[in-house]
Design an enzyme around this catalytic site. Structure first.
Site, mmCIF file in Angstrom:
data_model
loop_
_atom_site.group_PDB
_atom_site.id
_atom_site.type_symbol
_atom_site.label_atom_id
_atom_site.label_comp_id
_atom_site.label_asym_id
_atom_site.label_seq_id
_atom_site.Cartn_x
_atom_site.Cartn_y
_atom_site.Cartn_z
ATOM 1 N N CYS A 91 16.345 5.546 23.873
ATOM 2 C CA CYS A 91 16.283 4.261 23.169
ATOM 3 C C CYS A 91 15.309 3.293 23.880
ATOM 4 O O CYS A 91 14.117 3.506 23.857
ATOM 5 C CB CYS A 91 17.689 3.686 23.012
ATOM 6 S SG CYS A 91 17.738 2.358 21.794
ATOM 7 N N HIS A 179 20.583 7.979 20.409
ATOM 8 C CA HIS A 179 21.432 8.116 21.601
ATOM 9 C C HIS A 179 22.083 9.499 21.653
ATOM 10 O O HIS A 179 23.080 9.732 20.964
ATOM 11 C CB HIS A 179 22.527 7.037 21.589
ATOM 12 C CG HIS A 179 22.004 5.681 21.902
ATOM 13 N ND1 HIS A 179 21.978 5.164 23.176
ATOM 14 C CD2 HIS A 179 21.450 4.738 21.098
ATOM 15 C CE1 HIS A 179 21.437 3.963 23.146
ATOM 16 N NE2 HIS A 179 21.108 3.676 21.898
ATOM 17 N N GLU A 181 23.859 10.673 23.973
ATOM 18 C CA GLU A 181 25.100 10.653 24.765
ATOM 19 C C GLU A 181 26.332 10.319 23.947
ATOM 20 O O GLU A 181 27.443 10.620 24.359
ATOM 21 C CB GLU A 181 24.955 9.667 25.944
ATOM 22 C CG GLU A 181 24.933 8.172 25.594
ATOM 23 C CD GLU A 181 23.574 7.651 25.143
ATOM 24 O OE1 GLU A 181 22.753 8.467 24.676
ATOM 25 O OE2 GLU A 181 23.344 6.432 25.224
#
Ligand code: XMP
Length: 547
Positions: A91, A179, A181
């Protein structure tokens, strides 16, 4: 040289994103050790030459609440990392690398937030190994990369974001606008695995067993023949730290467990017994009266916390004086505490003064040893389990240091504490026996061990579906009727929440049937209570504790 110094690791540079810790968790799940450092501190010893030690296998640049276009946005000297080790930008990280490499970042027309469908340009691309041609990703950004940096190749897009992922092969750079994660990125874990194990070449040998073995031998070396003191609280962190230290130095570890009179009903006796069964060299100190005395006349929540904290330090210190020749104070500090106190934003504004015994090390003039300071909470639990600590202790709900002292609202008296202990005991015992299909809470560690199949349904104690539960004694009395008599008695509030880390929390949708049973039992059995309420507030704007 310590084990952690030698071990392969990934460094995560934190630019201030809310989810940086989640990146760390995901990397650790791959059995690869990683550390999170603030972006503005070059995290290696040789900071002058800016060389990267050979055990660092890769660096991840996190997201950020800032825009790279802001003058005051967080910046690093990109040359310190790029070209030296593989770098993954996420990001903000991806935008920062783009902007620094001759690309362009502009404000998007609308802030893009939520699920998006990613299409991979080339399925043979190593970072997308085992990722389908199209899959769901999670976006959260206000800026877009409108021109890629020099030498970059586009590797994936979504319908609204063309430059969703790129690489600069010659510099080992990978960058994602989305993202990987977060849970909602379907193949995020696979992408991170491809980066960490494929591109960075990590072997993945960071396991609970290797951590225990290495930590025990490190502790043996560090502590030698020294005596060590540790304060046990009955909670997970101090218990696991104690067992780990006990394995390293045996009875040279002196544990002190203080009964402040603010623990749950029978807790002091039960937990002390468990500690002795675990082979710990532990002294129990009964000091309930001193705490009650210190609390007398104080009704302000922070004042109560301070009085409890100060009394604890005094009691602990005078007990510790009896241990001659002690050189070390062991603490159950865990990794989120370390990150927090060293974070980009600085320690977050204290809403409640949680670190009750902050002054202890200074007062005692001892060196500090913190065997769990590199572990996240779930890793602490796994370590505890591997060390043979009972599941019941490992999966206990969090309990605040000031205990029931902040759950008797207003001034604490013995009478009110006794009422609260009885009510709390009824609530918690029922949570342990009532079976439910609700999913396990994030701290319901090894919840499958308590699961049973009833009528073909997997069920577990309601306790394991709750992150934290407790009772609160309100400082008001209300009118009721019992038999033919009018009563004028206290109200008990029940609180049960789910959470990940206590920073935010939702109240649990406890079955009415359960609430009815607990309410009945409390009102019938606990003298002094004629009303029970259930707290249906989330955090924020409420907090978990009432004080
Ligand atoms: P709040 O009430 O701030 O609580 O939403 C978040 C978590 O922190 C615990 N808590 C404390 N823990 N000392 C502690 O050790 C304290 O003074 C304290 N106050 C709150 C609370 O139980 C919850 O888990």
């Amino acid at each position: 040289m310590s084990y952690i110094c030698d071990m392969e690791k990934i460094i995560i540079l934190d630019f201030g994103s809310q989810v940086t810790q989640v990146i760390g968790r995901r990397v650790r799940e791959l059995n690869v050790y990683c550390e999170i450092h603030p972006f503005n501190k070059f995290p290696f010893e040789d900071s002058l030459k800016k060389t990267i030690p050979s055990d660092i296998k890769g660096v991840i640049f996190s997201g950020s609440p800032f825009s790279v276009r802001d003058e005051n946005s967080p910046k690093v000297n990109i040359g310190d990392y790029v070209g030296k080790v593989p770098v993954l930008g996420i990001c903000y990280g991806a935008q920062f690398i783009a902007q620094n490499g001759g690309g362009m970042v502009e404000a998007s027309q609308t802030r893009e937030y939520g699920r998006a469908e990613l299409t991979v340009a080339d399925e043979n691309e190593p970072i997308f190994r085992d990722v389908p041609k199209t899959s769901q990703v999670w976006m959260s950004h206000g800026d877009s990369i409108t021109r890629l940096p020099e030498g970059a190749e586009l590797i994936a897009s979504t319908s609204s974001v063309r430059n969703a992922a790129y690489k600069i092969a010659s510099k080992y750079i990978y960058a994602f606008q989305f993202h990987p994660e977060v849970f909602h990125t379907q193949y995020g874990g696979t992408m991170l695995r491809n980066f960490v194990k494929g591109i960075c070449g990590c072997k993945g040998d960071w396991t609970t067993e290797s951590f225990i073995e290495a930590t025990v031998s490190e502790l043996k070396e560090k502590l030698g023949e020294d005596e060590v003191i540790l304060g046990l609280s009955g909670g997970v962190d101090s218990s696991v730290a104690a067992v780990l230290l006990n394995k390293a130095i045996g009875s040279r570890l002196h544990c002190i467990f203080v009964d402040n009179g603010l623990l749950r009903k029978n807790e002091f006796e039960d937990v002390l017994e468990q500690y002795k069964d675990m082979g710990l060299n532990v002294v129990g100190v009964r000091a309930a009266d001193r705490f009650l005395e210190a609390l007398s006349g104080i009704s302000d929540p922070e004042g109560k916390r301070k009085a409890i904290g100060k009394t604890f330090i005094d009691v602990f210190d005078s007990e510790a004086q009896k241990i001659t020749g002690a050189k070390w104070l062991a603490q159950g500090t865990i990794y989120p505490d370390v990150i927090e106190s060293n974070s980009v934003k600085g320690p977050s504004a204290t809403i409640k003064s949680h670190h009750n015994v902050g002054g202890l090390p200074e007062k005692m003039n001892l060196k500090i040893v913190e065997p769990l300071r590199s572990l996240f909470k779930d890793e602490v639990r796994r370590t505890g389990r591997a060390l043979g600590i009972k599941r019941e202790l490992i999966s206990r709900h969090p309990f605040p240091g000031p205990g029931l002292g902040i759950r008797v609202l207003g001034e604490v008296t013995k009478e009110k504490l006794d009422i609260l202990k009885e009510a709390d005991h009824i609530f918690i015992s029922n949570l342990r026996t009532y079976m439910t299909e609700l999913p396990p809470a994030s701290n319901g560690f090894a919840a499958e061990e308590s699961e049973v199949v009833i009528n073909g349904k997997k069920m577990r104690p309601l306790y394991d579906s709750i992150w934290q539960a407790g009772t609160i004694l309100l400082p008001v009395r209300s009118v009721g009727v019992m038999g033919d008599e009018r009563t004028y008695e206290y109200t008990i509030a029940l609180r049960a929440v789910v959470s990940n880390d206590g920073m935010t929390a939702d109240w649990v949708h406890i079955p009415y049937e359960f609430l009815a049973k607990v309410s009945n039992e409390i009102i019938n059995k606990v003298k002094g209570v004629n009303r029970v309420c259930y707290d249906i507030s989330s955090k924020p704007p409420a907090t978990i504790e009432w004080e």
